[in-house]
Design a protein around this motif. Sequence first.
Motif, PDB file in Angstrom:
ATOM      1  N   GLY A   1      29.221  35.259  42.983  1.00  0.00           N
ATOM      2  CA  GLY A   1      28.622  36.453  42.409  1.00  0.00           C
ATOM      3  C   GLY A   1      29.642  37.548  42.180  1.00  0.00           C
ATOM      4  N   ALA A   2      30.720  37.272  41.467  1.00  0.00           N
ATOM      5  CA  ALA A   2      31.767  38.262  41.217  1.00  0.00           C
ATOM      6  C   ALA A   2      31.211  39.461  40.463  1.00  0.00           C
ATOM      7  CB  ALA A   2      32.905  37.624  40.431  1.00  0.00           C
ATOM      8  N   SER A   3      31.885  40.607  40.601  1.00  0.00           N
ATOM      9  CA  SER A   3      31.413  41.839  39.997  1.00  0.00           C
ATOM     10  C   SER A   3      32.475  42.455  39.093  1.00  0.00           C
ATOM     11  CB  SER A   3      31.063  42.845  41.094  1.00  0.00           C
ATOM     12  OG  SER A   3      30.722  44.101  40.535  1.00  0.00           O
ATOM     13  N   SER A   4      32.023  43.069  37.999  1.00  0.00           N
ATOM     14  CA  SER A   4      32.942  43.796  37.128  1.00  0.00           C
ATOM     15  C   SER A   4      32.829  45.298  37.380  1.00  0.00           C
ATOM     16  CB  SER A   4      32.660  43.474  35.657  1.00  0.00           C
ATOM     17  OG  SER A   4      31.337  43.850  35.332  1.00  0.00           O
ATOM     18  N   LYS A   5      31.922  45.705  38.261  1.00  0.00           N
ATOM     19  CA  LYS A   5      31.752  47.109  38.604  1.00  0.00           C
ATOM     20  C   LYS A   5      33.021  47.598  39.314  1.00  0.00           C
ATOM     21  CE  LYS A   5      28.666  49.307  41.659  1.00  0.00           C
ATOM     22  NZ  LYS A   5      27.358  49.311  42.288  1.00  0.00           N
TER      23      LYS A   5
ATOM     24  N   LYS B   1      43.007  46.540  36.159  1.00  0.00           N
ATOM     25  CA  LYS B   1      42.828  45.075  36.118  1.00  0.00           C
ATOM     26  C   LYS B   1      44.068  44.322  36.610  1.00  0.00           C
ATOM     27  CE  LYS B   1      39.811  43.500  32.937  1.00  0.00           C
ATOM     28  NZ  LYS B   1      39.299  42.934  31.700  1.00  0.00           N
ATOM     29  N   ALA B   2      45.242  44.728  36.159  1.00  0.00           N
ATOM     30  CA  ALA B   2      46.474  44.043  36.572  1.00  0.00           C
ATOM     31  C   ALA B   2      46.718  44.209  38.069  1.00  0.00           C
ATOM     32  CB  ALA B   2      47.667  44.574  35.782  1.00  0.00           C
ATOM     33  N   PHE B   3      46.405  45.392  38.599  1.00  0.00           N
ATOM     34  CA  PHE B   3      46.588  45.620  40.031  1.00  0.00           C
ATOM     35  C   PHE B   3      45.574  44.832  40.850  1.00  0.00           C
ATOM     36  CE2 PHE B   3      48.504  49.574  38.303  1.00  0.00           C
ATOM     37  CZ  PHE B   3      49.795  49.383  38.788  1.00  0.00           C
ATOM     38  N   LEU B   4      44.346  44.683  40.345  1.00  0.00           N
ATOM     39  CA  LEU B   4      43.327  43.899  41.050  1.00  0.00           C
ATOM     40  C   LEU B   4      43.678  42.414  41.063  1.00  0.00           C
ATOM     41  CD1 LEU B   4      40.034  45.603  39.857  1.00  0.00           C
ATOM     42  CD2 LEU B   4      40.920  45.528  42.201  1.00  0.00           C
ATOM     43  N   ALA B   5      44.402  41.960  40.053  1.00  0.00           N
ATOM     44  CA  ALA B   5      44.812  40.555  40.011  1.00  0.00           C
ATOM     45  C   ALA B   5      45.848  40.256  41.097  1.00  0.00           C
ATOM     46  CB  ALA B   5      45.368  40.210  38.641  1.00  0.00           C
ATOM     47  N   LYS B   6      46.574  41.279  41.527  1.00  0.00           N
ATOM     48  CA  LYS B   6      47.575  41.106  42.581  1.00  0.00           C
ATOM     49  C   LYS B   6      46.862  41.141  43.925  1.00  0.00           C
ATOM     50  CE  LYS B   6      51.909  42.822  44.350  1.00  0.00           C
ATOM     51  NZ  LYS B   6      52.804  43.941  44.488  1.00  0.00           N
TER      52      LYS B   6
ATOM     53  N   VAL C   1      31.862  38.882  46.874  1.00  0.00           N
ATOM     54  CA  VAL C   1      31.854  39.697  45.672  1.00  0.00           C
ATOM     55  C   VAL C   1      33.265  40.153  45.270  1.00  0.00           C
ATOM     56  CG1 VAL C   1      30.682  41.585  44.462  1.00  0.00           C
ATOM     57  CG2 VAL C   1      29.591  40.534  46.434  1.00  0.00           C
ATOM     58  N   PRO C   2      34.069  39.219  44.769  1.00  0.00           N
ATOM     59  CA  PRO C   2      35.404  39.579  44.297  1.00  0.00           C
ATOM     60  C   PRO C   2      35.325  40.240  42.917  1.00  0.00           C
ATOM     61  CG  PRO C   2      35.028  37.275  43.907  1.00  0.00           C
ATOM     62  CD  PRO C   2      33.821  37.790  44.661  1.00  0.00           C
ATOM     63  N   PRO C   3      36.426  40.875  42.485  1.00  0.00           N
ATOM     64  CA  PRO C   3      36.437  41.464  41.147  1.00  0.00           C
ATOM     65  C   PRO C   3      36.383  40.388  40.064  1.00  0.00           C
ATOM     66  CG  PRO C   3      38.367  42.154  42.418  1.00  0.00           C
ATOM     67  CD  PRO C   3      37.647  41.130  43.213  1.00  0.00           C
ATOM     68  N   LEU C   4      35.594  40.615  39.046  1.00  0.00           N
ATOM     69  CA  LEU C   4      35.552  39.741  37.872  1.00  0.00           C
ATOM     70  C   LEU C   4      36.565  40.303  36.889  1.00  0.00           C
ATOM     71  CD1 LEU C   4      34.242  37.372  36.388  1.00  0.00           C
ATOM     72  CD2 LEU C   4      32.527  38.973  35.550  1.00  0.00           C
ATOM     73  N   LEU C   5      37.634  39.561  36.644  1.00  0.00           N
ATOM     74  CA  LEU C   5      38.752  40.094  35.867  1.00  0.00           C
ATOM     75  C   LEU C   5      38.803  39.593  34.436  1.00  0.00           C
ATOM     76  CD1 LEU C   5      41.502  39.881  38.630  1.00  0.00           C
ATOM     77  CD2 LEU C   5      40.112  41.848  37.960  1.00  0.00           C
ATOM     78  N   LYS C   6      37.745  38.957  33.943  1.00  0.00           N
ATOM     79  CA  LYS C   6      37.748  38.432  32.573  1.00  0.00           C
ATOM     80  C   LYS C   6      37.373  39.485  31.587  1.00  0.00           C
ATOM     81  CE  LYS C   6      37.147  33.684  33.667  1.00  0.00           C
ATOM     82  NZ  LYS C   6      36.617  32.453  33.331  1.00  0.00           N
TER      83      LYS C   6
END
Length: 189
Positions: A60-64, A71-76, A184-189
């Motif tokens: 149940g990933a979230s884009s909130k 986004k680039a920092f969340l990918a790290k 609930v991880p970040p949805l990075l798409k």
Amino acid sequence: MNAVKLFVLPVLATAMMMTGCANRKPAANVDATQNPSTASTVNTDGLSEDAALNAQNLAGASSKGVTAANKAFLAKRVVHFDYDSTELSNEDLQTLQAHAQFLVANANSRVALTGHTDERGTREYNMALGERRAKAVESFLVTSGVSANQLEAVSYGKEMPINAGHDENAWKENRRVEINYEAVPPLLK
């Protein structure tokens, strides 16, 4: 009698700290071909009840709280440290600020902060250093508004190197804290 206490207490404290790490089970892998926001089932065969629940939550990933700017920092998901240090670099502060922003926006998100060290030093010293590193990251996130209930700091010391080499490049990679989303991880798409 006092000599026995002086020996037994540190040994018991170290054993208790290591027991917590040894019982940790990783979350299940989510099929990368599925869209995490619509995936309803995850293979949880062989996992404990807690790990299975964590795997389902990952679906149940979230884009909130995810913006183009962060986004680039969340990918790290890894921050690194200098030798024998718990100081966070400016680059790592930006990464942690992005994760803090996401976690504040998503109160159901849960993160395990796993502290690691290079191979130098005793096992006991490295377990404590890994914990101090994880706690430094935890402290920054809490200071940034993240609820302490969303965070878990764990140390693996030198027991789980990412690079098995025995030189400065390998040691540099191994001195780290990993940011592992368990719910609930970040949805990075």
